[in-house]
Design a protein around this motif. Sequence first.
Motif, PDB file in Angstrom:
ATOM      1  N   ALA A   1      43.916  55.559  53.857  1.00 19.63           N
ATOM      2  CA  ALA A   1      43.897  53.969  53.944  1.00 19.63           C
ATOM      3  C   ALA A   1      45.211  53.349  53.695  1.00 19.63           C
ATOM      4  CB  ALA A   1      42.740  53.582  52.769  1.00 19.63           C
ATOM      5  N   LEU A   2      45.586  52.588  54.408  1.00 17.85           N
ATOM      6  CA  LEU A   2      46.541  51.401  54.195  1.00 17.85           C
ATOM      7  C   LEU A   2      46.453  50.595  53.441  1.00 17.85           C
ATOM      8  CD1 LEU A   2      47.785  51.045  58.069  1.00 17.85           C
ATOM      9  CD2 LEU A   2      49.002  52.632  56.430  1.00 17.85           C
ATOM     10  N   LEU A   3      47.269  50.185  52.706  1.00 16.16           N
ATOM     11  CA  LEU A   3      47.396  49.050  51.679  1.00 16.16           C
ATOM     12  C   LEU A   3      47.326  48.096  52.256  1.00 16.16           C
ATOM     13  CD1 LEU A   3      47.231  48.594  48.553  1.00 16.16           C
ATOM     14  CD2 LEU A   3      49.531  48.647  48.725  1.00 16.16           C
ATOM     15  N   LYS A   4      46.259  47.254  52.447  1.00 12.66           N
ATOM     16  CA  LYS A   4      46.038  46.041  53.139  1.00 12.66           C
ATOM     17  C   LYS A   4      45.741  44.732  52.366  1.00 12.66           C
ATOM     18  CE  LYS A   4      44.267  48.239  57.553  1.00 12.66           C
ATOM     19  NZ  LYS A   4      43.066  48.404  58.473  1.00 12.66           N
ATOM     20  N   GLN A   5      45.268  45.136  51.198  1.00  9.87           N
ATOM     21  CA  GLN A   5      45.281  43.852  50.349  1.00  9.87           C
ATOM     22  C   GLN A   5      44.836  44.502  48.872  1.00  9.87           C
ATOM     23  OE1 GLN A   5      41.791  41.630  52.000  1.00  9.87           O
ATOM     24  NE2 GLN A   5      40.409  42.634  50.606  1.00  9.87           N
ATOM     25  N   PRO A   6      45.290  43.763  47.829  1.00 12.87           N
ATOM     26  CA  PRO A   6      45.085  44.353  46.747  1.00 12.87           C
ATOM     27  C   PRO A   6      43.726  44.190  46.297  1.00 12.87           C
ATOM     28  CG  PRO A   6      45.975  42.039  46.377  1.00 12.87           C
ATOM     29  CD  PRO A   6      45.953  42.442  47.929  1.00 12.87           C
ATOM     30  N   ASP A   7      43.423  45.008  45.181  1.00 16.86           N
ATOM     31  CA  ASP A   7      41.936  44.894  44.460  1.00 16.86           C
ATOM     32  C   ASP A   7      41.967  43.513  43.438  1.00 16.86           C
ATOM     33  OD1 ASP A   7      39.817  45.293  42.580  1.00 16.86           O
ATOM     34  OD2 ASP A   7      39.668  47.580  43.409  1.00 16.86           O
ATOM     35  N   LEU A   8      41.340  42.703  43.672  1.00 17.22           N
ATOM     36  CA  LEU A   8      41.519  41.534  42.966  1.00 17.22           C
ATOM     37  C   LEU A   8      40.879  41.998  41.388  1.00 17.22           C
ATOM     38  CD1 LEU A   8      40.320  38.736  45.470  1.00 17.22           C
ATOM     39  CD2 LEU A   8      42.543  39.487  44.442  1.00 17.22           C
ATOM     40  N   GLU A   9      39.868  42.654  41.240  1.00 17.67           N
ATOM     41  CA  GLU A   9      39.553  42.899  39.918  1.00 17.67           C
ATOM     42  C   GLU A   9      40.476  43.747  39.201  1.00 17.67           C
ATOM     43  OE1 GLU A   9      35.436  44.993  37.810  1.00 17.67           O
ATOM     44  OE2 GLU A   9      35.913  45.365  39.873  1.00 17.67           O
ATOM     45  N   ILE A  10      41.256  44.647  39.850  1.00 19.48           N
ATOM     46  CA  ILE A  10      42.226  45.200  38.855  1.00 19.48           C
ATOM     47  C   ILE A  10      43.381  44.104  38.643  1.00 19.48           C
ATOM     48  CG2 ILE A  10      43.980  46.948  39.224  1.00 19.48           C
ATOM     49  CD1 ILE A  10      42.269  48.439  40.953  1.00 19.48           C
ATOM     50  N   LEU A  11      43.769  43.365  39.716  1.00 24.87           N
ATOM     51  CA  LEU A  11      44.758  42.244  39.359  1.00 24.87           C
ATOM     52  C   LEU A  11      44.179  41.342  38.316  1.00 24.87           C
ATOM     53  CD1 LEU A  11      46.098  41.335  43.107  1.00 24.87           C
ATOM     54  CD2 LEU A  11      47.124  42.790  41.336  1.00 24.87           C
ATOM     55  N   THR A  12      43.120  40.954  38.248  1.00 24.45           N
ATOM     56  CA  THR A  12      42.462  40.305  36.876  1.00 24.45           C
ATOM     57  C   THR A  12      42.756  40.870  35.838  1.00 24.45           C
ATOM     58  OG1 THR A  12      40.927  39.276  38.713  1.00 24.45           O
ATOM     59  CG2 THR A  12      40.510  38.944  35.994  1.00 24.45           C
ATOM     60  N   ILE A  13      42.310  42.112  35.589  1.00 29.01           N
ATOM     61  CA  ILE A  13      42.773  42.754  34.636  1.00 29.01           C
ATOM     62  C   ILE A  13      44.215  42.874  34.158  1.00 29.01           C
ATOM     63  CG2 ILE A  13      42.588  45.142  33.367  1.00 29.01           C
ATOM     64  CD1 ILE A  13      40.078  45.573  35.138  1.00 29.01           C
ATOM     65  N   MET A  14      44.973  43.010  35.136  1.00 31.74           N
ATOM     66  CA  MET A  14      46.365  43.074  34.864  1.00 31.74           C
ATOM     67  C   MET A  14      46.916  41.662  34.479  1.00 31.74           C
ATOM     68  SD  MET A  14      47.966  45.897  37.931  1.00 31.74           S
ATOM     69  CE  MET A  14      49.578  45.804  36.833  1.00 31.74           C
ATOM     70  N   PHE A  15      46.503  40.895  35.197  1.00 32.92           N
ATOM     71  CA  PHE A  15      46.675  39.366  34.679  1.00 32.92           C
ATOM     72  C   PHE A  15      46.493  39.239  33.266  1.00 32.92           C
ATOM     73  CE2 PHE A  15      45.664  34.663  34.297  1.00 32.92           C
ATOM     74  CZ  PHE A  15      46.944  34.292  34.847  1.00 32.92           C
ATOM     75  N   ASP A  16      45.223  39.571  32.752  1.00 31.86           N
ATOM     76  CA  ASP A  16      44.828  39.660  31.307  1.00 31.86           C
ATOM     77  C   ASP A  16      45.825  40.102  30.294  1.00 31.86           C
ATOM     78  OD1 ASP A  16      42.850  37.938  31.908  1.00 31.86           O
ATOM     79  OD2 ASP A  16      41.338  39.371  31.860  1.00 31.86           O
ATOM     80  N   MET A  17      46.277  41.408  31.032  1.00 33.52           N
ATOM     81  CA  MET A  17      47.443  42.220  30.310  1.00 33.52           C
ATOM     82  C   MET A  17      48.719  41.571  30.032  1.00 33.52           C
ATOM     83  SD  MET A  17      46.740  46.113  31.738  1.00 33.52           S
ATOM     84  CE  MET A  17      45.494  47.152  31.286  1.00 33.52           C
ATOM     85  N   GLY A  18      48.876  40.427  31.119  1.00 26.78           N
ATOM     86  CA  GLY A  18      50.240  39.807  30.893  1.00 26.78           C
ATOM     87  C   GLY A  18      51.135  39.950  32.085  1.00 26.78           C
ATOM     88  N   TYR A  19      50.601  40.730  33.184  1.00 30.94           N
ATOM     89  CA  TYR A  19      51.681  41.010  34.272  1.00 30.94           C
ATOM     90  C   TYR A  19      51.675  39.766  35.093  1.00 30.94           C
ATOM     91  CZ  TYR A  19      51.855  46.159  33.290  1.00 30.94           C
ATOM     92  OH  TYR A  19      52.103  47.299  32.707  1.00 30.94           O
ATOM     93  N   ASP A  20      53.103  39.846  35.779  1.00 33.03           N
ATOM     94  CA  ASP A  20      53.105  38.738  36.824  1.00 33.03           C
ATOM     95  C   ASP A  20      52.779  39.261  38.013  1.00 33.03           C
ATOM     96  OD1 ASP A  20      54.808  37.782  39.049  1.00 33.03           O
ATOM     97  OD2 ASP A  20      55.774  36.563  37.636  1.00 33.03           O
ATOM     98  N   LEU A  21      51.649  38.719  38.584  1.00 32.34           N
ATOM     99  CA  LEU A  21      50.841  39.127  39.900  1.00 32.34           C
ATOM    100  C   LEU A  21      51.671  39.479  41.127  1.00 32.34           C
ATOM    101  CD1 LEU A  21      47.006  37.781  39.306  1.00 32.34           C
ATOM    102  CD2 LEU A  21      48.356  39.884  38.369  1.00 32.34           C
TER     103      LEU A  21
END
Length: 471
Positions: A294-314
């Motif tokens: 599967a080509l990486l076409k778009q990020p998983d928003l749920e995972i990005l939300t969790i990483m945002f809560d962790m403090g990552y720059d999206l």
Amino acid sequence: MDSQSSKSSVVGQGPSSCKTTVLRDQYEVLRDQYEVLRDIGHGGFGQIKLARHCLTGAQVAVKVLQKKGQRFRLLSESNIMKSLEHPNVIQLFQVIETRKNIYLVMEHAGGGQLLDQVPPGGMQEEEARRLFREVVCAVAYCHDKGMVHRDLKPKNIMLDDRGHIKLIDFGFSTWVTPGQRLKESWGTLSHIAPEIIQRPTYEGPPVDIWSLGVTLYFMLTGKLPFMGSTRKETIRQIVKGLYHDPPHVSLAARMLIYQMLTLDPRKRPTAKQILRHIWLMQGEQHLPPHYQEALLKQPDLEILTIMFDMGYDLHKTWMSLAKRKYNGAMATYLLLQHQKSQGQGFMFQGKPVPPLVQPQPCPLDSSHSPVLPIRSPTEPALRTFSLPCELPLPEEAKHSGQKHIRTASQPPIHLHFPPARTPTPGLHSPSDSGQLHASRKLWKRVTRGIATCVRQLCCCIPRVSNGVAPM
């Protein structure tokens, strides 16, 4: 990723505060992201450590490679692993390089080595067929990618916690083109093909097929086909193709072994042909669905939300994924994706993101609510946030990056994404109905915001090339 025991997972240890009292000086580079627990084995070029990812609590295997003048070979191993994505190939999460060492942070296959799963006298054919089919699937995938392993053996075949095959240790692997001849005499003697011993050059894929034949023989008998009392005797048996035909093994299985252990490499079947052999086609209903990258076409928003809560720059996180940097941000994303693919959850430990990530301020104090809340169907599944999509991506991100991001099969430590709970009809009180109506209105606003975010995000997604990682 050879394991010293089939029971290689840590028992009774959940996510910790990531104390580093067990770290030795040479593992200080891992301090901010991982807790090193113990040794679990060694590979062709280095030791394997069991570690725990501090933010997600997921267990990983860290292969520590000492450079010592062989930096090109070690970088070749990491580049090969970066380009492989298959459910039966061990997954790479992160690469950390220092002046002396290269650290490969990989999926931890907790089921142990295939070597330890074969009882005296061999496995039952039904179980051996299932496992060997997965091994051949992994090898066929590697050959299609233009890579040969050159050290296939039961020690380099692991099982995950669900009993599925994971091919490991690509220290002797290399890229090949059709018809290319290789010269290096690498491998394990008991599994090595006769042409490596007899000829100055050889083709790569038939060498792997011979090793597969040795592996299947061992799985069905518990013994190696070529094992003399001396090294010289073992070599003589290999170059003459002398082995005892196991009478208790079915005729179809014996014929498959015979074809793979043919002395003439040109007459050996390919991995794809092996998958169509009558012995492996038995019980075909148990075959896994056809695997397709599967080509990486778009990020998983749920995972990005969790990483945002962790403090990552999206924005930087997405750049790490698009450019295949295999840094801390990419490792966290892959580990969360890894857990989610298993239907498992994760527990955010409330620890800061590693300093190199340059975290953004987190709007929520996760230390007061470390576990993700259970949401009802009327509540928003994702908290809205703004992505830095107005910033154009670096030009090199549109052309760099590898083909895909792998899914993985290592489950995290006993944590679960709670299933959505369907409300029972007719049990709502009047106050519940009012709250339901308000929640639905809120949900409509949230979904509109998410849709806007997705459209903005899709505008700034880099194109991904189909190139293969160089050596």
